[in-house]
Every structure is written in C-alpha cells, then in structure tokens.
Design a protein around this motif. Sequence first.
Motif, PDB file in Angstrom:
ATOM      1  N   ILE A 109       0.834  -1.201   0.000  1.00 47.37           N
ATOM      2  CA  ILE A 109       0.000   0.000   0.000  1.00 47.37           C
ATOM      3  C   ILE A 109       0.870   1.254   0.000  1.00 47.37           C
ATOM      4  N   CYS A 110       0.486   2.238  -0.778  1.00 49.15           N
ATOM      5  CA  CYS A 110       1.090   3.564  -0.699  1.00 49.15           C
ATOM      6  C   CYS A 110       0.138   4.432   0.103  1.00 49.15           C
ATOM      7  N   GLY A 111       0.560   4.813   1.302  1.00 53.59           N
ATOM      8  CA  GLY A 111      -0.351   5.595   2.113  1.00 53.59           C
ATOM      9  C   GLY A 111       0.271   6.101   3.397  1.00 53.59           C
ATOM     10  N   ASP A 112      -0.458   6.985   4.059  1.00 53.47           N
ATOM     11  CA  ASP A 112      -0.045   7.583   5.314  1.00 53.47           C
ATOM     12  C   ASP A 112      -0.142   6.559   6.444  1.00 53.47           C
ATOM     13  N   PHE A 113       0.790   6.626   7.378  1.00 50.31           N
ATOM     14  CA  PHE A 113       0.818   5.648   8.469  1.00 50.31           C
ATOM     15  C   PHE A 113      -0.475   5.636   9.271  1.00 50.31           C
ATOM     16  N   HIS A 114      -1.063   6.813   9.489  1.00 48.67           N
ATOM     17  CA  HIS A 114      -2.270   6.905  10.317  1.00 48.67           C
ATOM     18  C   HIS A 114      -3.424   6.131   9.673  1.00 48.67           C
ATOM     19  N   GLU A 115      -3.579   6.286   8.367  1.00 52.87           N
ATOM     20  CA  GLU A 115      -4.646   5.577   7.660  1.00 52.87           C
ATOM     21  C   GLU A 115      -4.434   4.069   7.728  1.00 52.87           C
ATOM     22  N   VAL A 116      -3.197   3.641   7.545  1.00 51.91           N
ATOM     23  CA  VAL A 116      -2.903   2.205   7.595  1.00 51.91           C
ATOM     24  C   VAL A 116      -3.197   1.655   8.983  1.00 51.91           C
ATOM     25  N   LEU A 117      -2.743   2.351  10.018  1.00 50.48           N
ATOM     26  CA  LEU A 117      -2.913   1.856  11.385  1.00 50.48           C
ATOM     27  C   LEU A 117      -4.366   1.845  11.826  1.00 50.48           C
ATOM     28  N   MET A 118      -5.118   2.853  11.427  1.00 51.04           N
ATOM     29  CA  MET A 118      -6.496   2.957  11.879  1.00 51.04           C
ATOM     30  C   MET A 118      -7.461   2.118  11.039  1.00 51.04           C
ATOM     31  N   GLU A 119      -7.085   1.828   9.786  1.00 48.14           N
ATOM     32  CA  GLU A 119      -8.018   1.143   8.888  1.00 48.14           C
ATOM     33  C   GLU A 119      -7.658  -0.313   8.594  1.00 48.14           C
ATOM     34  N   ARG A 120      -6.389  -0.692   8.755  1.00 44.96           N
ATOM     35  CA  ARG A 120      -5.972  -2.020   8.301  1.00 44.96           C
ATOM     36  C   ARG A 120      -5.589  -2.968   9.432  1.00 44.96           C
ATOM     37  N   VAL A 121      -5.408  -2.455  10.634  1.00 47.36           N
ATOM     38  CA  VAL A 121      -4.947  -3.288  11.737  1.00 47.36           C
ATOM     39  C   VAL A 121      -6.131  -3.846  12.520  1.00 47.36           C
ATOM     40  N   LYS A 122      -6.071  -5.144  12.785  1.00 49.23           N
ATOM     41  CA  LYS A 122      -7.140  -5.810  13.538  1.00 49.23           C
ATOM     42  C   LYS A 122      -6.551  -6.496  14.773  1.00 49.23           C
ATOM     43  N   ARG A 123      -7.412  -6.781  15.724  1.00 50.98           N
ATOM     44  CA  ARG A 123      -6.985  -7.481  16.925  1.00 50.98           C
ATOM     45  C   ARG A 123      -6.321  -8.810  16.536  1.00 50.98           C
ATOM     46  N   GLY A 124      -5.190  -9.098  17.148  1.00 50.29           N
ATOM     47  CA  GLY A 124      -4.439 -10.305  16.808  1.00 50.29           C
ATOM     48  C   GLY A 124      -3.298 -10.044  15.849  1.00 50.29           C
ATOM     49  N   ASP A 125      -3.260  -8.838  15.254  1.00 52.14           N
ATOM     50  CA  ASP A 125      -2.161  -8.478  14.355  1.00 52.14           C
ATOM     51  C   ASP A 125      -0.959  -7.989  15.161  1.00 52.14           C
ATOM     52  N   PHE A 126       0.190  -7.937  14.500  1.00 51.76           N
ATOM     53  CA  PHE A 126       1.404  -7.370  15.094  1.00 51.76           C
ATOM     54  C   PHE A 126       1.873  -6.216  14.220  1.00 51.76           C
ATOM     55  N   VAL A 127       2.147  -5.080  14.846  1.00 46.85           N
ATOM     56  CA  VAL A 127       2.562  -3.879  14.124  1.00 46.85           C
ATOM     57  C   VAL A 127       4.018  -3.559  14.451  1.00 46.85           C
ATOM     58  N   PHE A 128       4.843  -3.428  13.401  1.00 44.12           N
ATOM     59  CA  PHE A 128       6.225  -2.987  13.574  1.00 44.12           C
ATOM     60  C   PHE A 128       6.370  -1.600  12.959  1.00 44.12           C
ATOM     61  N   LEU A 129       6.859  -0.652  13.760  1.00 47.72           N
ATOM     62  CA  LEU A 129       6.971   0.737  13.334  1.00 47.72           C
ATOM     63  C   LEU A 129       8.428   1.188  13.356  1.00 47.72           C
ATOM     64  N   ASP A 130       8.900   1.671  12.229  1.00 49.76           N
ATOM     65  CA  ASP A 130      10.258   2.211  12.126  1.00 49.76           C
ATOM     66  C   ASP A 130      10.167   3.574  11.441  1.00 49.76           C
ATOM     67  N   PRO A 131       9.632   4.575  12.145  1.00 51.72           N
ATOM     68  CA  PRO A 131       9.429   5.882  11.518  1.00 51.72           C
ATOM     69  C   PRO A 131      10.746   6.623  11.323  1.00 51.72           C
ATOM     70  N   PRO A 132      10.750   7.696  10.535  1.00 50.18           N
ATOM     71  CA  PRO A 132      11.932   8.566  10.507  1.00 50.18           C
ATOM     72  C   PRO A 132      12.261   8.987  11.939  1.00 50.18           C
ATOM     73  N   TYR A 133      13.530   8.871  12.298  1.00 49.39           N
ATOM     74  CA  TYR A 133      13.934   9.097  13.688  1.00 49.39           C
ATOM     75  C   TYR A 133      13.878  10.574  14.097  1.00 49.39           C
ATOM     76  N   VAL A 134      13.679  10.789  15.391  1.00 51.19           N
ATOM     77  CA  VAL A 134      13.860  12.120  15.959  1.00 51.19           C
ATOM     78  C   VAL A 134      15.350  12.444  15.854  1.00 51.19           C
ATOM     79  N   PRO A 135      15.744  13.537  15.201  1.00 54.13           N
ATOM     80  CA  PRO A 135      17.171  13.838  15.019  1.00 54.13           C
ATOM     81  C   PRO A 135      17.867  14.085  16.360  1.00 54.13           C
ATOM     82  N   VAL A 136      19.076  13.533  16.504  1.00 53.12           N
ATOM     83  CA  VAL A 136      19.842  13.750  17.731  1.00 53.12           C
ATOM     84  C   VAL A 136      21.120  14.541  17.476  1.00 53.12           C
ATOM     85  N   SER A 137      21.410  14.855  16.204  1.00 50.97           N
ATOM     86  CA  SER A 137      22.566  15.685  15.877  1.00 50.97           C
ATOM     87  C   SER A 137      22.301  16.368  14.549  1.00 50.97           C
ATOM     88  N   LYS A 138      23.167  17.310  14.196  1.00 51.37           N
ATOM     89  CA  LYS A 138      22.952  18.055  12.953  1.00 51.37           C
ATOM     90  C   LYS A 138      23.128  17.181  11.724  1.00 51.37           C
TER      91      LYS A 138
END
Length: 270
Positions: free
Chosen positions: A162-191
């Motif tokens: 799927i090409c889509g926003d994470f929020h739409e995927v999480l709210m529309e495609r995830v069901k009880r019993g599923d496992f979600v792995f999230l690796d978002p763009p990191y919070v920057p810790v240096s320049k």
Amino acid sequence: MDETIYTKPVLKWAGGKSQLLGEIIPRMPETYNNYIEPFFGSGAVYFAIAPEHAVIADSNPELINLYRIIASDVEGLISLLATYENTKERFYSVRAVDWKDMEPIEAAARTVYLNKTCFNGLYRVNRKGLFNTPYANNKRTVFCDEAEIRKAAGLLKSAEIICGDFHEVLMERVKRGDFVFLDPPYVPVSKYADFKRYTKEQFGEEDQRKLAEDVKTLHERGIKVMLTNSNHPLVHELYEDFKIEVFKTRRMINKDANNRTGEDVIVTTY
C-alpha cells in the motif's frame, strides 16, 4: 545470528534495521495474525522474518512502485537493470530524469540503480521531491543481485503493498491479533542525523506525537506494537507508558568517521 538464511533487503537504507535484527526478532510476539509495517523503507525486518500474511506500506510512492514491480515483474526488472552501467556520467544522467515521467518498470530500475550507486544508500530528495544524493564512485558496487531480487519477489508476492499515510494504515488495516512494527523517521539527535527528507514532506515533532497517539490507541484495542526510534528525550516522553530498551548502533551516514555510533530504542507495548 546467521544472516545467510535471511532474504536481504533489495535496497541500502540509511537507518535500515539489518544491524538490529538480533534484538528486534527475539522481542517479537511468538504468534500473530497479520504483520503490519507502515514505514517500510528497505523492509529489513520483513525480509528477515518472511511473514505469511502481511500489509506493508509507505508514504513514498517511488518506493512502493519498486516493490510492486518486484512482486509483479521481477524478470523484466532484472533485464532492465542489466542495461545500466556504474559510471558517474550514467548516474547523473539517470538521476536527472524524474521517475514520475517514466514507465513504472523503468522507474523501478532507476530506483534500485541510484540507491546502489549513490553515497551510502542515502535516499534524500529536495523540496521539489527530486532525488539529490551524489554518486558514490565505488566501482565494486553490485547494483543487480539477481538471486536476492528474485528471493525478495517471492516474499513480496504474498504481501498487500500500500502507498499511504501511516495513520490511515494503522487505523483502517490493523485488527486485533495483528502485530505492528513501526520504524518511523527518527527524531534527530545531531545536525547530521536528519533523515526526515524521505519524501518532500518532512516528518517532524507533530508527526511523532500523532504516531504515539496511534500507538496508544492500538494498545487500548489489544494490538501488539513494536517501535524503533532514536534515544531522544522526546521518544522517552511519548512512550513512557511502555517498555523502552536502549541499544548501541552504528551511524554509517555520519560525515565524521569518529562519530558513527549512536543509540536506538526499541519500544514494546506488550
């Protein structure tokens, strides 16, 4: 961990999870229904665990085009890649073409070629959405590993892509019993740690907070979630209700070779 038993990612990826597989996989639930990954990137975790039922997604349309082509026409992709050459002139001529002006399979070949021959596999676009990472000038680079691409195709054929926003995927495609792995763009810790320019729209603090709210919502629904991010105070604030573990990692994209270590966190809600 014997990495030879795993399918390798097709792409190099700044912040990819290959080096953390030994920590991530043992912390995953033993059983679940669907595997859901909405920040797919290079898909190192997906390719390592080879789930039978998966929904993989990303907001980057060029990336999703590549994975759809691998799943649907891997031999055509390999044939096209065989026509490319690892030279500076060819790299910049290919980079100058907008992938949106190409046929999907040609765009997919371009994505692999540029990724493998650019500096450190850093996917970066400018504000116009145009790829702008420079040439690596590494003549030993193999940009068409036929065996690995075919192995990846075998796995991708069984996934919903799927090409889509994470929020739409999480709210529309995830069901009880599923496992979600999230690796978002990191919070920057240096320049030098700003990997946010992953698409022309950036992933900032507001997005991080929105994602954390989604994680809490999924937890309340009884869904198991694992998340990776940088070891930053904001991440600890957002996920203070869950288990947070810190691990040393390498930052190969850093310009300073003496400052290529960092710390990642793994958050689990179960």
